[in-house]
Design an enzyme around this catalytic site. Structure first.
Site, PDB file in Angstrom:
ATOM      1  N   GLU A 142       0.686  -2.258  11.198  1.00 18.65           N
ATOM      2  CA  GLU A 142       0.276  -3.651  11.453  1.00 18.65           C
ATOM      3  C   GLU A 142      -0.134  -3.926  12.906  1.00 18.65           C
ATOM      4  O   GLU A 142       0.384  -4.829  13.551  1.00 18.65           O
ATOM      5  CB  GLU A 142       1.389  -4.622  11.024  1.00 18.65           C
ATOM      6  CG  GLU A 142       1.758  -4.471   9.556  1.00 18.65           C
ATOM      7  CD  GLU A 142       2.837  -5.459   9.091  1.00 18.65           C
ATOM      8  OE1 GLU A 142       3.217  -6.347   9.864  1.00 18.65           O
ATOM      9  OE2 GLU A 142       3.294  -5.308   7.937  1.00 18.65           O
ATOM     10  N   GLU A 250       3.297   0.454  -0.313  1.00 20.66           N
ATOM     11  CA  GLU A 250       4.399  -0.510  -0.465  1.00 20.66           C
ATOM     12  C   GLU A 250       4.133  -1.474  -1.618  1.00 20.66           C
ATOM     13  O   GLU A 250       4.341  -2.687  -1.506  1.00 20.66           O
ATOM     14  CB  GLU A 250       4.582  -1.327   0.825  1.00 20.66           C
ATOM     15  CG  GLU A 250       4.703  -0.508   2.087  1.00 20.66           C
ATOM     16  CD  GLU A 250       4.966  -1.336   3.335  1.00 20.66           C
ATOM     17  OE1 GLU A 250       5.455  -2.469   3.234  1.00 20.66           O
ATOM     18  OE2 GLU A 250       4.676  -0.830   4.433  1.00 20.66           O
TER      19      GLU A 250
HETATM   20  C1  GLA Z   1       5.941  -4.842   5.675  1.00 17.56           C
HETATM   21  C2  GLA Z   1       6.495  -3.611   6.368  1.00 17.56           C
HETATM   22  C3  GLA Z   1       7.692  -3.065   5.662  1.00 17.56           C
HETATM   23  C4  GLA Z   1       8.657  -4.147   5.250  1.00 17.56           C
HETATM   24  C5  GLA Z   1       7.938  -5.184   4.442  1.00 17.56           C
HETATM   25  C6  GLA Z   1       8.887  -6.257   3.972  1.00 17.56           C
HETATM   26  O1  GLA Z   1       5.210  -4.553   4.590  1.00 17.56           O
HETATM   27  O2  GLA Z   1       5.559  -2.582   6.498  1.00 17.56           O
HETATM   28  O3  GLA Z   1       8.354  -2.158   6.493  1.00 17.56           O
HETATM   29  O4  GLA Z   1       9.238  -4.710   6.384  1.00 17.56           O
HETATM   30  O5  GLA Z   1       6.928  -5.747   5.236  1.00 17.56           O
HETATM   31  O6  GLA Z   1       9.949  -5.736   3.244  1.00 17.56           O
END
Ligand code: GLA
Length: 331
Positions: A142, A250
């Site tokens: 990010e 994710e």
């Molecule tokens: C983002 C981060 C993860 C986690 C999520 C929330 O996607 O990359 O590490 O913190 O937010 O669970």
């Protein structure tokens, strides 16, 4: 479909037949405290993402007050030994992520030179320790904001854009064989941010920064967070044409609680199926869901969303989404 023993094949068996990685996030603690969690992970997935276990904050301040150097690798070691034992690949997440930095870091009290030294030591320590365990790292998480510019973080403030190059180079120094990823949300579709991240990683490649892949977080939460699966595939192809690997890192799927679809479990299954099919078509190498069972999902703390975003329910029963992913992997 049944396999030779008359058993229904697991996700991992189907994935292995097609040389694909299907993964789930697990922070390590549940591997020892919850046998259903460990058993489901071992049986169904051939990849584990370390979730919070390898973030700098949780690594250094879970127990005690945490000063630089006082790492507690308990959870991460539990993941590594589980992965070795059951032949599961490990994705390490995330080396540079300002939201997961430890409180003791107190960047505003430090010089840029000291911050640089702390970050270098951290990356060398963690990547070096798991050199033989982790095949892919989210090196930077990010770094680009929603408008496509640099996210205003203390790493950017202190070191400028070079912090990204340095992080990849430091990781590469200790684990030259590992695949090094840039990971972000909002880039698995046709968005201004996708274009910006495309330019950003193309520039890293042009300048010889050792990046190997791009991670699409794909938290498909609410109507706005759910890119069309075709767009996910198109975006993956674009990055792959640069020579990069693409992992979905994710994934979870939840709906706006005040406006859910008529049959949320079926709608969720359809979305998972569409994304897995699009990813397989586009040559994506891995798809990871952000947890094994709904029981521990972070989405449960978000009241505006439905609370069952994963493939297994809180009793580890497979959901329609699980069957959908299985069909997509089988076809
Ligand atoms: C983002 C981060 C993860 C986690 C999520 C929330 O996607 O990359 O590490 O913190 O937010 O669970």
């Amino acid at each position: 479909m049944t396999d030779r023993d008359g058993e229904t094949p697991s996700l991992r068996e189907l994935a292995e037949d097609r040389d694909f990685l299907v993964g789930a996030a697990s922070g390590g603690g549940n591997l020892t405290s919850d046998t259903d969690h460990a058993e489901t992970l071992r049986r169904e997935f051939n990849l584990v993402n370390t979730q919070h276990a390898l973030k700098w904050g949780p690594l250094t301040e879970r127990w005690g007050d945490g000063e630089p150097g006082t790492y507690d690798f308990g959870n991460a070691d539990a993941i590594a030994s589980f992965a070795r034992r059951y032949d599961v690949a490990v994705r390490g997440h995330a080396l540079v992520f300002q939201r997961a930095d430890p409180e003791w870091l107190r960047p505003w009290e430090r010089t840029p030179a000291r911050l640089r030294e702390l970050l270098r030591t951290h990356i060398h320590t963690v990547v070096g320790r798991y050199r033989d365990d982790v095949f892919a790292w989210d090196v930077v998480n990010e770094a680009i904001d929603d408008d496509g510019g640099w996210r205003d973080t203390h790493w950017y403030d202190a070191l400028g854009p070079e912090y990204v190059d340095l992080a990849f180079e430091w990781a590469d120094e200790v684990a030259p064989g590992a695949k090094l990823f840039y990971n972000d949300y909002g880039i698995a579709g046709d968005t201004a941010k996708t274009d910006a991240v495309y330019e950003f990683v193309a520039d890293l490649l042009d300048r010889g920064v050792p990046i190997d892949g791009v991670g699409f977080q794909l938290h498909a939460l609410g109507a706005r967070g759910r890119p069309d699966p075709e767009d996910v595939g198109r975006s993956a192809r674009r990055f792959r044409e640069l020579g990069l690997d693409v992992h979905v890192t994710e994934m979870d799927v939840a709906f706006d609680a005040d406006d859910p679809p008529a049959d949320p479990l079926e709608a969720q299954a359809d979305y998972y199926r569409g994304v897995v099919e699009a990813c397989l078509d586009a040559g994506v190498e891995a798809l990871v869901v952000w947890g094994v069972s709904d029981r521990y999902s972070w989405v449960r703390n978000r009241d505006h969303l439905t609370d069952d975003p994963l493939l297994f329910d809180e009793e580890y029963r497979p959901k329609p989404a699980y069957e959908a992913v299985r069909e997509a992997l089988r076809d």
